[in-house]
Design a protein around this motif. Sequence first.
Motif, mmCIF file in Angstrom:
data_model
loop_
_atom_site.group_PDB
_atom_site.id
_atom_site.type_symbol
_atom_site.label_atom_id
_atom_site.label_comp_id
_atom_site.label_asym_id
_atom_site.label_seq_id
_atom_site.Cartn_x
_atom_site.Cartn_y
_atom_site.Cartn_z
ATOM 1 N N GLU A 1 65.986 40.316 -17.741
ATOM 2 C CA GLU A 1 65.189 38.979 -18.323
ATOM 3 C C GLU A 1 63.676 39.029 -18.498
ATOM 4 O O GLU A 1 62.973 38.118 -19.113
ATOM 5 C CB GLU A 1 65.712 38.236 -17.231
ATOM 6 C CG GLU A 1 66.789 37.705 -16.925
ATOM 7 C CD GLU A 1 67.211 36.986 -15.628
ATOM 8 O OE1 GLU A 1 66.128 36.338 -15.094
ATOM 9 O OE2 GLU A 1 68.301 36.828 -15.137
ATOM 10 N N GLY B 1 68.778 42.088 -13.628
ATOM 11 C CA GLY B 1 67.286 41.611 -13.016
ATOM 12 C C GLY B 1 66.271 41.826 -14.103
ATOM 13 O O GLY B 1 65.427 40.946 -14.451
ATOM 14 N N PRO C 1 69.529 42.487 -5.547
ATOM 15 C CA PRO C 1 68.495 42.922 -6.598
ATOM 16 C C PRO C 1 67.930 41.764 -7.170
ATOM 17 O O PRO C 1 68.585 40.711 -7.680
ATOM 18 C CB PRO C 1 69.104 43.478 -7.720
ATOM 19 C CG PRO C 1 70.395 43.589 -7.290
ATOM 20 C CD PRO C 1 70.823 42.784 -6.092
ATOM 21 N N THR C 2 66.646 41.587 -7.287
ATOM 22 C CA THR C 2 65.912 40.526 -7.472
ATOM 23 C C THR C 2 65.594 40.046 -8.993
ATOM 24 O O THR C 2 65.073 40.788 -9.505
ATOM 25 C CB THR C 2 64.518 40.320 -6.713
ATOM 26 O OG1 THR C 2 64.694 40.390 -5.409
ATOM 27 C CG2 THR C 2 63.723 38.956 -7.026
ATOM 28 N N SER C 3 66.128 38.984 -9.339
ATOM 29 C CA SER C 3 65.734 38.610 -10.719
ATOM 30 C C SER C 3 64.884 37.483 -10.542
ATOM 31 O O SER C 3 64.960 36.572 -9.876
ATOM 32 C CB SER C 3 66.905 38.185 -11.421
ATOM 33 O OG SER C 3 66.660 36.913 -12.370
ATOM 34 N N PRO C 4 63.574 37.817 -11.225
ATOM 35 C CA PRO C 4 62.642 36.950 -11.168
ATOM 36 C C PRO C 4 62.596 35.585 -11.720
ATOM 37 O O PRO C 4 61.817 34.444 -11.434
ATOM 38 C CB PRO C 4 61.323 37.774 -11.784
ATOM 39 C CG PRO C 4 62.135 38.611 -12.865
ATOM 40 C CD PRO C 4 63.496 38.968 -12.024
ATOM 41 N N PHE C 5 63.625 35.315 -12.552
ATOM 42 C CA PHE C 5 63.695 34.067 -13.240
ATOM 43 C C PHE C 5 64.935 33.237 -12.689
ATOM 44 O O PHE C 5 64.864 31.948 -12.403
ATOM 45 C CB PHE C 5 63.902 34.436 -14.564
ATOM 46 C CG PHE C 5 62.607 34.848 -15.378
ATOM 47 C CD1 PHE C 5 61.585 33.934 -15.713
ATOM 48 C CD2 PHE C 5 62.606 35.958 -15.504
ATOM 49 C CE1 PHE C 5 60.518 34.412 -16.305
ATOM 50 C CE2 PHE C 5 61.137 36.717 -15.960
ATOM 51 C CZ PHE C 5 60.401 35.554 -16.229
ATOM 52 N N THR C 6 66.087 33.784 -12.383
ATOM 53 C CA THR C 6 67.225 33.264 -12.106
ATOM 54 C C THR C 6 67.137 33.218 -10.497
ATOM 55 O O THR C 6 68.072 32.522 -9.745
ATOM 56 C CB THR C 6 68.526 33.728 -12.525
ATOM 57 O OG1 THR C 6 68.732 35.020 -12.195
ATOM 58 C CG2 THR C 6 68.601 33.619 -14.108
ATOM 59 N N ILE D 1 72.806 38.554 -8.118
ATOM 60 C CA ILE D 1 73.471 39.156 -8.988
ATOM 61 C C ILE D 1 75.008 39.624 -8.438
ATOM 62 O O ILE D 1 76.046 39.480 -8.775
ATOM 63 C CB ILE D 1 72.986 40.202 -9.818
ATOM 64 C CG1 ILE D 1 71.656 39.696 -10.284
ATOM 65 C CG2 ILE D 1 73.780 40.815 -11.066
ATOM 66 C CD1 ILE D 1 71.517 38.855 -11.510
ATOM 67 N N LEU D 2 74.512 40.478 -7.488
ATOM 68 C CA LEU D 2 75.530 41.315 -6.705
ATOM 69 C C LEU D 2 76.425 40.321 -5.726
ATOM 70 O O LEU D 2 77.446 40.322 -5.458
ATOM 71 C CB LEU D 2 75.088 42.235 -5.789
ATOM 72 C CG LEU D 2 74.817 43.595 -6.145
ATOM 73 C CD1 LEU D 2 74.305 44.275 -5.169
ATOM 74 C CD2 LEU D 2 76.195 44.149 -6.762
ATOM 75 N N ARG E 1 79.825 38.858 -5.743
ATOM 76 C CA ARG E 1 80.797 40.083 -6.418
ATOM 77 C C ARG E 1 81.427 41.038 -5.198
ATOM 78 O O ARG E 1 82.336 41.457 -5.170
ATOM 79 C CB ARG E 1 80.321 40.912 -7.349
ATOM 80 C CG ARG E 1 80.950 41.858 -8.016
ATOM 81 C CD ARG E 1 80.122 42.220 -9.109
ATOM 82 N NE ARG E 1 79.466 43.822 -8.817
ATOM 83 C CZ ARG E 1 78.594 44.351 -9.323
ATOM 84 N NH1 ARG E 1 77.989 43.846 -10.488
ATOM 85 N NH2 ARG E 1 77.887 45.532 -9.090
#
Lengths: 312, 312
Positions: free
Chosen positions: A182, A179, B82-87, B91-92, B95
């Motif tokens: 990026e 995360g 968990p936060t990705s601000p762009f994608t 993520i987890l 999986r």
Amino acid sequence: MEFSMKDFWNGSRRALARAITIVENEQDGYEEIMKEIYHHTGRAQVIGVTGAPGAGKSTLSDNLVKFYRKMGKTVGVCAIDPTSPFTGGAILGDRIRMNDLTLDQGVYIRSMGTRGSLGGLSRKTADAVKLMDAWGLDVIFIETVGVGQSEVDIVKNADTTLIVLVPGLGDDIQAIKAGILEIGDVYTINKCDRDGADRLNVEIEMMLDLGEAKDWRPPIARTIANEGKGIEDVVNGLNEHRKYLEESGLLEERRRERVKSEMAEMIHDRISRHVMEEITESGKFADYVERVYERQTDPYTVVDSIVGDIFK
Amino acid sequence: MEFSMKDFWNGSRRALARAITIVENEQDGYEEIMKEIYHHTGRAQVIGVTGAPGAGKSTLSDNLVKFYRKMGKTVGVCAIDPTSPFTGGAILGDRIRMNDLTLDQGVYIRSMGTRGSLGGLSRKTADAVKLMDAWGLDVIFIETVGVGQSEVDIVKNADTTLIVLVPGLGDDIQAIKAGILEIGDVYTINKCDRDGADRLNVEIEMMLDLGEAKDWRPPIARTIANEGKGIEDVVNGLNEHRKYLEESGLLEERRRERVKSEMAEMIHDRISRHVMEEITESGKFADYVERVYERQTDPYTVVDSIVGDIFK
């Protein structure tokens, strides 16, 4: 405590501290202060420092501060506290940095919590950075402990973001890493004498390869912050990124974007507050809550009706 | 993909999955779904699970799920990515949990990210929990990886919050601990065979002593989740807290509070979106951003004027 803009412009540290407190707590006069200082902002180099918990960000920041001081720069640090939703944070605040840095008149360190919160921590951080900038500090660090969305939002107030990683912190960390990867402009593998530093380096490179191709390839430094090792490499990375931002025109672009999102956030805050005050005062809101709680109606229908009333 | 409420009420897992996706992405029909199911919510026992990264929350949750299954309960899990601000996270998501649990028809596991985000993750989580509840799941876990304010907000959707701690994770973790300690109803020291478990226990007790005196004293369990040890103690703690909530009337109080904050959040979202659309369309906003960026004016003055126009 008294506050005068004259003292602020004359370089009084006490006036800077007081101004940040006024802004943080949204006390009377805070908008006047922000309006007056706004025209004097935009000069400082603003650097965000974030990463996984336990990565040693505070120690690393302290070393970076000392390095910039040796280069003759004045430095501000805005340290974001882990937030406590009830007492309003400030757990770390009074504990950290009781060291030689606090004696240096060219360094100003401030912890930001959510005390007296109405607006968000991100907005408060942005305002504190502006105050430090207008007051005349050359380099300003925004340092967050956490790794969630709110911390990412806070770091967006920086021009350059340094991500501090550390070998071997388990699976959750791996995911979090993805995360924060990026948003990184510069990376450092701290505690790089630990097992797994090479593997971590390969992982970061791989993630960067997977990402969108960009003009700027983030450099990966290696540090042992509590021994002061590798700091110069980090500083070089930060300064190169600054140069890149300026030459590519990206600095202007990022700052324009920031103006936009800050204004949008301010508008949201103000309108929401205004509306909530109005419907709370009229007692309508309490009635609605009770009816929804009793399941006589549902919140979606009620919100339709409230919002419809406002914009009819 | 087609969706029918009839399939949902008939217990189709696919329909539940589809409904959550519609709500998560705010696709057409999402409000209709929420309006229809709202009256059937409020039956499930909702348990939040949070703690420091690397504490082993996923493994612990898996064990808790199996325990409740043996008690004959159906179980839902809402796992926050968990936060990705762009994608936009996730993520987890794809999986985790590819294990025996996914074959059990009495278990429904769902990852929540910020894909297609307009409303916040907290609102989406609340809606997903309501869908699982109305669909008929008895126990619902909300599991977060992070430790920031947004994660705390998410956990507030639960009736009972379980905090998972782990010995020896360094200074940042200590500070974060202080923040999450205030929202814990039940604690567990996971990986309790590690050095420092006793000290951590003492520290938690001390923090609880420092806090406000309450009728409920949070129990502290000890687990080794990946060996399945200590799970029963945690479940006993969770069930005792549930009993306490019901008998003391606190369950009603917490749920009433939640209705209130959910409605307030929905109103904020809707109004902000409406206003931003309006000022963006008119081109006014872009003009203002440019003038502020050029420092011909400041954002505070501009926001005053925009908000003033709306409520004149």
